[in-house]
Enzyme design. Sequence first.
Site, PDB file in Angstrom:
ATOM      1  N   ARG A   1      12.016  -8.785   2.096  1.00  0.00           N
ATOM      2  CA  ARG A   1      11.377  -7.565   1.577  1.00  0.00           C
ATOM      3  C   ARG A   1      10.045  -7.302   2.270  1.00  0.00           C
ATOM      4  O   ARG A   1       9.596  -6.154   2.340  1.00  0.00           O
ATOM      5  CB  ARG A   1      11.107  -7.708   0.075  1.00  0.00           C
TER       6      ARG A   1
ATOM      7  N   ILE B   1      -4.382 -11.784 -11.644  1.00  0.00           N
ATOM      8  CA  ILE B   1      -3.830 -10.427 -11.482  1.00  0.00           C
ATOM      9  C   ILE B   1      -2.463 -10.302 -12.154  1.00  0.00           C
ATOM     10  O   ILE B   1      -2.255  -9.429 -12.992  1.00  0.00           O
ATOM     11  CB  ILE B   1      -3.709 -10.049  -9.983  1.00  0.00           C
TER      12      ILE B   1
ATOM     13  N   ASN C   1       2.349  -3.001   2.582  1.00  0.00           N
ATOM     14  CA  ASN C   1       1.645  -2.283   1.514  1.00  0.00           C
ATOM     15  C   ASN C   1       0.867  -1.072   2.021  1.00  0.00           C
ATOM     16  O   ASN C   1       0.439  -0.239   1.229  1.00  0.00           O
ATOM     17  CB  ASN C   1       0.714  -3.235   0.756  1.00  0.00           C
TER      18      ASN C   1
ATOM     19  N   ARG D   1       9.328  -1.746  -6.723  1.00  0.00           N
ATOM     20  CA  ARG D   1       8.350  -1.228  -7.662  1.00  0.00           C
ATOM     21  C   ARG D   1       7.543  -0.047  -7.104  1.00  0.00           C
ATOM     22  O   ARG D   1       7.265   0.920  -7.800  1.00  0.00           O
ATOM     23  CB  ARG D   1       7.385  -2.338  -8.054  1.00  0.00           C
TER      24      ARG D   1
ATOM     25  N   PRO E   1       3.413  -3.107 -16.045  1.00  0.00           N
ATOM     26  CA  PRO E   1       3.618  -1.795 -16.665  1.00  0.00           C
ATOM     27  C   PRO E   1       3.237  -0.669 -15.699  1.00  0.00           C
ATOM     28  O   PRO E   1       2.602  -0.919 -14.662  1.00  0.00           O
ATOM     29  CB  PRO E   1       2.647  -1.814 -17.851  1.00  0.00           C
ATOM     30  N   ILE E   2       3.615   0.560 -16.050  1.00  0.00           N
ATOM     31  CA  ILE E   2       3.239   1.695 -15.198  1.00  0.00           C
ATOM     32  C   ILE E   2       2.415   2.707 -15.995  1.00  0.00           C
ATOM     33  O   ILE E   2       2.318   3.870 -15.625  1.00  0.00           O
ATOM     34  CB  ILE E   2       4.476   2.377 -14.557  1.00  0.00           C
ATOM     35  N   ASP E   3       1.822   2.233 -17.099  1.00  0.00           N
ATOM     36  CA  ASP E   3       1.050   3.138 -17.953  1.00  0.00           C
ATOM     37  C   ASP E   3      -0.067   3.868 -17.202  1.00  0.00           C
ATOM     38  O   ASP E   3      -0.278   5.077 -17.393  1.00  0.00           O
ATOM     39  CB  ASP E   3       0.479   2.370 -19.158  1.00  0.00           C
TER      40      ASP E   3
HETATM   41  C1  UD1 Z   1      -0.014  -3.873  -5.131  1.00  0.00           C
HETATM   42  C2  UD1 Z   1       0.706  -4.530  -3.983  1.00  0.00           C
HETATM   43  C3  UD1 Z   1       1.035  -5.972  -4.335  1.00  0.00           C
HETATM   44  C4  UD1 Z   1      -0.212  -6.713  -4.773  1.00  0.00           C
HETATM   45  C5  UD1 Z   1      -0.944  -5.941  -5.863  1.00  0.00           C
HETATM   46  C6  UD1 Z   1      -2.289  -6.563  -6.228  1.00  0.00           C
HETATM   47  C7  UD1 Z   1       1.929  -2.702  -2.929  1.00  0.00           C
HETATM   48  C8  UD1 Z   1       3.245  -2.102  -2.617  1.00  0.00           C
HETATM   49  N1  UD1 Z   1       1.938  -3.796  -3.718  1.00  0.00           N
HETATM   50  O1  UD1 Z   1       0.870  -3.881  -6.249  1.00  0.00           O
HETATM   51  O2  UD1 Z   1       1.578  -6.597  -3.165  1.00  0.00           O
HETATM   52  O3  UD1 Z   1       0.187  -7.965  -5.290  1.00  0.00           O
HETATM   53  O4  UD1 Z   1      -1.201  -4.594  -5.431  1.00  0.00           O
HETATM   54  O5  UD1 Z   1      -3.107  -6.658  -5.101  1.00  0.00           O
HETATM   55  O6  UD1 Z   1       0.890  -2.256  -2.461  1.00  0.00           O
HETATM   56  N2  UD1 Z   1      -1.174  -2.600 -14.094  1.00  0.00           N
HETATM   57  C9  UD1 Z   1      -1.103  -2.063 -15.373  1.00  0.00           C
HETATM   58  N3  UD1 Z   1      -0.649  -0.773 -15.500  1.00  0.00           N
HETATM   59  C10 UD1 Z   1      -0.286  -0.015 -14.427  1.00  0.00           C
HETATM   60  C11 UD1 Z   1      -0.370  -0.580 -13.128  1.00  0.00           C
HETATM   61  C12 UD1 Z   1      -0.824  -1.878 -12.985  1.00  0.00           C
HETATM   62  O7  UD1 Z   1      -1.419  -2.720 -16.352  1.00  0.00           O
HETATM   63  O8  UD1 Z   1       0.112   1.146 -14.622  1.00  0.00           O
HETATM   64  C13 UD1 Z   1      -1.636  -4.001 -13.946  1.00  0.00           C
HETATM   65  C14 UD1 Z   1      -0.574  -4.910 -13.289  1.00  0.00           C
HETATM   66  O9  UD1 Z   1       0.356  -5.388 -14.243  1.00  0.00           O
HETATM   67  C15 UD1 Z   1      -1.433  -6.001 -12.701  1.00  0.00           C
HETATM   68  C16 UD1 Z   1      -2.711  -5.251 -12.296  1.00  0.00           C
HETATM   69  O10 UD1 Z   1      -2.712  -4.026 -13.018  1.00  0.00           O
HETATM   70  O11 UD1 Z   1      -1.750  -6.960 -13.671  1.00  0.00           O
HETATM   71  C17 UD1 Z   1      -2.820  -4.954 -10.818  1.00  0.00           C
HETATM   72  O12 UD1 Z   1      -1.643  -4.284 -10.394  1.00  0.00           O
HETATM   73  P1  UD1 Z   1      -1.650  -3.208  -9.219  1.00  0.00           P
HETATM   74  O13 UD1 Z   1      -2.961  -3.295  -8.507  1.00  0.00           O
HETATM   75  O14 UD1 Z   1      -1.221  -1.897  -9.770  1.00  0.00           O
HETATM   76  O15 UD1 Z   1      -0.535  -3.778  -8.255  1.00  0.00           O
HETATM   77  P2  UD1 Z   1       0.603  -2.954  -7.516  1.00  0.00           P
HETATM   78  O16 UD1 Z   1       0.074  -1.637  -7.071  1.00  0.00           O
HETATM   79  O17 UD1 Z   1       1.838  -3.004  -8.335  1.00  0.00           O
END
Ligand code: UD1
Length: 415
Positions: free
Chosen positions: A397, A327, A23, A92, A122-124
């Site tokens: 992975r 999370i 990460n 992702r 989501p990626i919003d």
């Molecule tokens: C990163 C890590 C992953 C870890 C996670 C939480 C990397 C490559 N991956 O994932 O291993 O499990 O942090 O520590 O670093 N969310 C939204 N909208 C968005 C983005 C996120 O609602 O646009 C939500 C997600 O669904 C989730 C929460 O926010 O419920 C946290 O996600 P996020 O911190 O973004 O995790 P990743 O960056 O995907």
Amino acid sequence: MEQIRIRGGTPLCGEAAIQGSKNAALPMMAAALLHKGTSVLLGCPRIADVFCMEKILQSLGAATWWEGNNLHLDCQSADGFQVPAAYAKEMRSSVILLGALLGRQGKGRIGYPGGCIIGKRPIDLHLQTLQALGAKIFETDEAIVASCPKIKGCHIYFPSVSVGATEQGMLAAVLGEGTTCLHNCAKEPEIQWLQKFLNQMGASVTGAGTENISIHGVKALKDTRFSVPPDRIVAGTYLCAAAITRGRITLKNCPAKELTAFLLAYQKMGGQYVEKNGTLLADASRIAFPIVELTTAVYPGFPTDLQSPLMAVLATIPGQSHLIENIFEDRYKTVREFLRMGADIQVRGRDAWINGRKCLHGANVTAKELRGGAALVLAGLAAHGETIISGRQYIDRGYENICRDILRLGGNISE
Ligand code: UD1
């Protein structure tokens, strides 16, 4: 399909070194795209997700090569702007390339990101961040298309904390005009490592590790060589391997300071450790106590990535433990496989109650996602008889060579 075979039931005893962090490495690879020159990541993990990101950079025009674990990324001619859908679907974190593409050349196109299915994901927040920085974004059925002749600094308040969206904002703003201030940022160590890497490249970023990060736009970056930090999640996984077998192990290059919440849980279960100069000696022979309640949380809370490995351990500790996954809403997929090995676990929504048993038994099980897959390896190490794990590609992975490491730690494991 490749499988992992384990004969369990004996306490681990051995020594292994912790690989570079997935990460941390992935956003650094995206950051390398911001520089028309060469970045070298020393001690980069040779794992499937890194190889996938490497292929994406190559498809954009980068020249890349490995010397052992050192990954060279020459992005001088990486002027492509379309991330092939097939690669985006694989992983992702490919989505953070959008910020880097906008920063470098004002446009980017990327297929919808895939990755482990552990929730809606989501990626919003990513897209809102780029829009706030001035990007116009169109979504088609197949791809997200973004354009922005010049990123303009502004204040961005994240409505909720996201590691990926924080990284996205940092990457997009590095070559932007003026100052970008990100508020309610993720504080994960990987964000702090990204700041260090960017600043060594010549960027001007402050505040990582706090809620507020400021990025003062610079005109260009420079060549750099940077050591990828050790992977705290891999270290936590191997400590769980010691815990589940009640073993004694030594981990070199172990980032104990980044594992505070995990080590607290490990101690609550009865685990002991000493740490000196990056080497951690763990004595898990007295592990015996369930955990009354533990909630996964953003850093510095207990990491969601270690929830499944911890659950495997708790399944072997008599008494009731309670986990709350805060999370990712769908991160209990591995429970069904644990049940096949004799575990007693009940899941309701985000809650899991684990009624620990003295022993699990070997079974044929399937990894469905990365950390859950690693947790099955742990369960196999504790189980009597043989465990055969399919779906190994998920484990690869994030773990450079889990069989090699577990062998070094004294486990009976083969491919
Ligand atoms: C990163 C890590 C992953 C870890 C996670 C939480 C990397 C490559 N991956 O994932 O291993 O499990 O942090 O520590 O670093 N969310 C939204 N909208 C968005 C983005 C996120 O609602 O646009 C939500 C997600 O669904 C989730 C929460 O926010 O419920 C946290 O996600 P996020 O911190 O973004 O995790 P990743 O960056 O995907």
